[in-house]
Design a protein around this motif. Structure first.
Motif, PDB file in Angstrom:
ATOM      1  N   ASP A   1      24.219  50.303  46.666  1.00  0.00           N
ATOM      2  CA  ASP A   1      24.261  51.577  45.656  1.00  0.00           C
ATOM      3  C   ASP A   1      25.004  51.124  44.581  1.00  0.00           C
ATOM      4  O   ASP A   1      24.624  51.497  43.393  1.00  0.00           O
ATOM      5  CB  ASP A   1      24.888  52.470  46.670  1.00  0.00           C
ATOM      6  N   SER A   2      26.303  50.587  44.822  1.00  0.00           N
ATOM      7  CA  SER A   2      27.205  50.444  43.868  1.00  0.00           C
ATOM      8  C   SER A   2      26.570  49.419  42.828  1.00  0.00           C
ATOM      9  O   SER A   2      26.929  49.471  41.461  1.00  0.00           O
ATOM     10  CB  SER A   2      28.373  49.599  44.446  1.00  0.00           C
TER      11      SER A   2
ATOM     12  N   ASN B   1      24.072  50.904  40.418  1.00  0.00           N
ATOM     13  CA  ASN B   1      24.726  51.718  39.466  1.00  0.00           C
ATOM     14  C   ASN B   1      25.399  50.732  38.206  1.00  0.00           C
ATOM     15  O   ASN B   1      25.223  51.006  37.197  1.00  0.00           O
ATOM     16  CB  ASN B   1      25.914  52.722  40.158  1.00  0.00           C
TER      17      ASN B   1
ATOM     18  N   LYS C   1      27.882  57.914  34.347  1.00  0.00           N
ATOM     19  CA  LYS C   1      27.878  59.121  35.515  1.00  0.00           C
ATOM     20  C   LYS C   1      28.754  58.511  36.675  1.00  0.00           C
ATOM     21  O   LYS C   1      28.093  57.406  37.434  1.00  0.00           O
ATOM     22  CB  LYS C   1      26.484  59.542  35.780  1.00  0.00           C
TER      23      LYS C   1
ATOM     24  N   TYR D   1      29.965  58.405  40.645  1.00  0.00           N
ATOM     25  CA  TYR D   1      29.511  59.175  41.800  1.00  0.00           C
ATOM     26  C   TYR D   1      30.488  58.973  42.951  1.00  0.00           C
ATOM     27  O   TYR D   1      31.137  58.090  42.955  1.00  0.00           O
ATOM     28  CB  TYR D   1      28.269  58.667  42.334  1.00  0.00           C
ATOM     29  N   ASP D   2      30.412  59.958  43.857  1.00  0.00           N
ATOM     30  CA  ASP D   2      31.165  59.729  44.914  1.00  0.00           C
ATOM     31  C   ASP D   2      30.785  58.819  46.301  1.00  0.00           C
ATOM     32  O   ASP D   2      29.718  59.199  46.773  1.00  0.00           O
ATOM     33  CB  ASP D   2      31.335  61.098  45.627  1.00  0.00           C
ATOM     34  N   GLU D   3      31.046  57.342  46.239  1.00  0.00           N
ATOM     35  CA  GLU D   3      30.655  56.611  47.108  1.00  0.00           C
ATOM     36  C   GLU D   3      30.760  56.845  48.540  1.00  0.00           C
ATOM     37  O   GLU D   3      30.082  56.546  49.389  1.00  0.00           O
ATOM     38  CB  GLU D   3      31.543  55.133  46.880  1.00  0.00           C
TER      39      GLU D   3
ATOM     40  N   TRP E   1      27.981  59.355  49.316  1.00  0.00           N
ATOM     41  CA  TRP E   1      26.538  58.334  49.034  1.00  0.00           C
ATOM     42  C   TRP E   1      26.492  57.613  50.675  1.00  0.00           C
ATOM     43  O   TRP E   1      25.420  57.655  51.135  1.00  0.00           O
ATOM     44  CB  TRP E   1      26.531  57.334  47.930  1.00  0.00           C
TER      45      TRP E   1
ATOM     46  N   HIS F   1      33.765  54.984  31.494  1.00  0.00           N
ATOM     47  CA  HIS F   1      33.919  56.017  32.736  1.00  0.00           C
ATOM     48  C   HIS F   1      34.717  56.946  32.577  1.00  0.00           C
ATOM     49  O   HIS F   1      36.026  56.893  31.873  1.00  0.00           O
ATOM     50  CB  HIS F   1      34.501  55.073  33.854  1.00  0.00           C
TER      51      HIS F   1
END
Length: 180
Positions: A75-76, A79, A96, A98-100, A103, A145
């Protein structure tokens, strides 16, 4: 990118926290690209032979399971790769966040790890190919960011090389502690 000995005792940071260098050399960037290229093999080797119960073991108290960790890396890094591509094709794009943690709790984090290992193999091959083609000017392009501020592609490359080593070390240290 040094680490202090007190940090290495913290199970959250088995290789120490990322240390942002004041000066980044071409050798630093090349080593980071090399590290990114090796992540799929290193992660595969770190997880080789683990059974389902071991994959569902947290790498530290209060931490994610090994399975969640492997999916988090995918995921990381997806991104990160997109952020770099945005920085190369837009002027200082706002990315954007995101809340890892959220996720990591989504249902697909229970998937077989080979799905993410396969994804990382192709993703990192493309990432290395792109990174090796970048000029000094392109390495200085940046994304913004909303919380952490601007990050150059050069610094993002160093950060994600550290991130690669950091999470592989979570797994290898767990294996040593558990004698797997």
């Amino acid at each position: 990118m040094t680490t202090s000995s007190s940090e290495t005792k913290d199970p959250r940071y088995p290789i120490g926290s990322f240390q942002r260098p004041d000066i980044v050399t071409n050798d630093d960037v090349q080593y980071a690209i090399f590290t990114l290229g090796n992540l799929p093999t290193n992660l595969t080797n770190a997880t080789k032979g683990l059974d389902s119960g071991q994959l569902d073991t947290p790498y530290r108290d209060g931490g994610w399971t090994v399975r969640q960790l492997v999916h988090h890396i995918a995921d990381s890094h997806m991104n990160a790769f997109c952020r770099i591509r945005f920085a190369l094709t837009e002027k200082d794009p706002v990315i954007k966040p995101y809340d890892e943690n959220l996720w990591a709790m989504l249902h697909d984090s229970a998937a077989p790890i080979h799905w993410s290992l396969t994804l990382l193999e192709g993703l990192h091959a493309r990432w290395v190919m792109l990174s090796q083609s970048l000029t000094e000017a392109q390495l200085q392009r940046s994304f913004l960011h909303p919380v952490n501020g601007p990050t150059t592609i050069e610094m993002a490359t160093l950060i994600y090389a550290w991130h690669s080593r950091h999470h592989v070390a979570h797994i290898t240290h767990l294996r040593k502690r558990m004698d797997w």
